[in-house]
Enzyme design. Structure first.
Site: not given
Ligand SMILES: Cc1ncc(COP(=O)(O)O)c(C=O)c1O
Length: 382
Positions: A109, A189, A213
């Site tokens: 991520w 994030d 989550k």
């Molecule tokens: C730390 C983190 N950032 C970003 C994301 C991506 O999230 P989204 O699917 O809401 O775009 C996730 C998805 O599991 C994640 O765990």
């Protein structure tokens, strides 16, 4: 009614009392004679819902008054673009006129966030833990180093921001300490750790999280941003991607994800009734300690993550089997047999394999104990 223990990394389990409340109000929410899904977002019926959700989030996280809370759509992934567009993009589209920004690469991520930012800004990846399959959080230098602009400092004093991913959902690491970036705004994030333990919001310029989550259903993204960082998007930035528009309109520039906001409100009420973030943090530490302790003692399973950086929320584990093919077979059997006894979604991320138990706020300690019991039994059967 059947309820499984759901170890999914997201969308993940919601607290049963929240689902029951939502079910009770499905056709007649708060005596309005409508479902929240049917309400106009600008109605007198919905206004108290979004206001309550924001107030509770501010209270539970201790969000200072000079920060805006936005309820947006597009997931955490859209923030990978909105963040650089609003804080670092230049007068012309493309990275050439963008400002300097720093990223720390701690997994998939974080890497995606950096790659997206590189479309609008001059990205410098200051540190990475890729060399050891992201099983640790790299060391970054102190604010002192920032001020003096020494090599390998955590950020450059001219950076528009420094970005970290506080909890890395796939590899199961978390930052043990928040880096001190001095005057450079720190952005994180927090999708997979929001409200899992206390966090000093004032150390950050901006925080963002997909809801699916610890907050509620997928479809809502929470952005918490210091007011002075709002209003810097270049003219070419689309309206829907501008923080100042969403902030000025109270997240009502267009139709917000009303039902998701309502469920988040119920989750926050549940959390407040439990005793708030300190109380859930205590429980989360107990759950994680039980599971890590079990892994430490297990002859079959182990945690691949370095101890100081182990996540409270996502716990990957691997079978101690040399032969990769045999290991894969055993892990597949494990996931299947666990699901057969209602312990579901234990497969690791498709990019890293192995297994992973995500034990977010809504996972009761009974779920962790049931998983450990199952693993002990499984070990004996191998
Ligand atoms: C730390 C983190 N950032 C970003 C994301 C991506 O999230 P989204 O699917 O809401 O775009 C996730 C998805 O599991 C994640 O765990």
């Amino acid at each position: 009614m059947k309820r499984v223990f759901n170890f999914s990394p997201g969308p993940s389990a919601l607290p049963l009392p929240v689902l029951e409340k939502a079910a009770a109000g499905m056709c007649d929410a708060n005596g309005t004679g409508q479902s929240v899904m049917e309400m106009s977002h600008r109605s007198k019926d919905f206004k108290p819902i979004i206001e309550k959700t924001e107030t509770l989030l501010r209270e539970l996280m201790g969000i200072p008054a000079n920060y805006k809370v936005l309820f947006l759509q597009g997931g955490a992934s859209l923030q990978f673009s909105m963040l650089p567009l609003n804080l670092a993009a230049g007068e012309a589209p493309g990275a050439a006129s963008g400002k300097k920004v720093s990223y720390i690469d701690t997994g998939v991520w974080a890497d995606k966030a950096a790659k997206e930012a590189a479309k609008y800004a001059a990205v410098s990846v200051r540190a990475s833990s890729k060399d050891k399959a992201y099983t640790y959080i790299p060391q970054v230098s102190s604010a002192n180093a920032v001020a003096n602009a020494v090599a390998n400092a955590v950020a450059d004093p001219d950076d528009a921001y420094l970005h970290i991913t506080l909890n890395n959902t796939i590899v199961g690491t978390k930052w043990a300490d928040i880096p001190d970036t001095g005057k450079v705004p720190l952005v994180s994030d927090i999708s997979s750790c929001i409200l899992s333990e206390p966090l000093d919001v004032s150390k950050f310029g901006m925080l963002y999280a997909g809801a699916q989550k610890n907050l509620g259903p997928a479809g809502t993204t929470v952005v918490i941003i210091r007011e002075d960082l709002i209003g810097h998007a270049p003219a070419w930035t689309p309206a829907m991607l501008r923080y100042e528009i969403h902030a000025a309109e109270g997240s009502m520039y267009n139709t917000p994800p009303c039902y998701g906001i309502y469920i988040i409100g119920l989750v926050l009420e549940w959390l407040k009734d439990l005793g708030g973030v300190n109380a859930i943090a205590k429980l989360n530490h107990e759950k994680a300690a039980l599971f890590y302790q079990y892994l430490e003692n297990s002859k079959l399973f182990y945690s691949p993550v370095e101890k100081p950086f182990r996540s409270l929320m996502n716990i990957p584990f691997v079978a101690r089997v040399e032969d990769a093919e045999k290991r894969g077979e055993l892990e597949t059997r494990f996931v299947k047999e666990a699901a057969a006894v209602d312990l579901i979604n234990l497969a690791g991320h498709r990019l890293v394999g192995g297994m992973r138990a995500s034990i977010y706020n809504a996972m009761p300690i009974e779920g962790v104990k049931a998983l450990i019991q199952f693993m002990e039994k499984f070990e004996k059967s191998v």
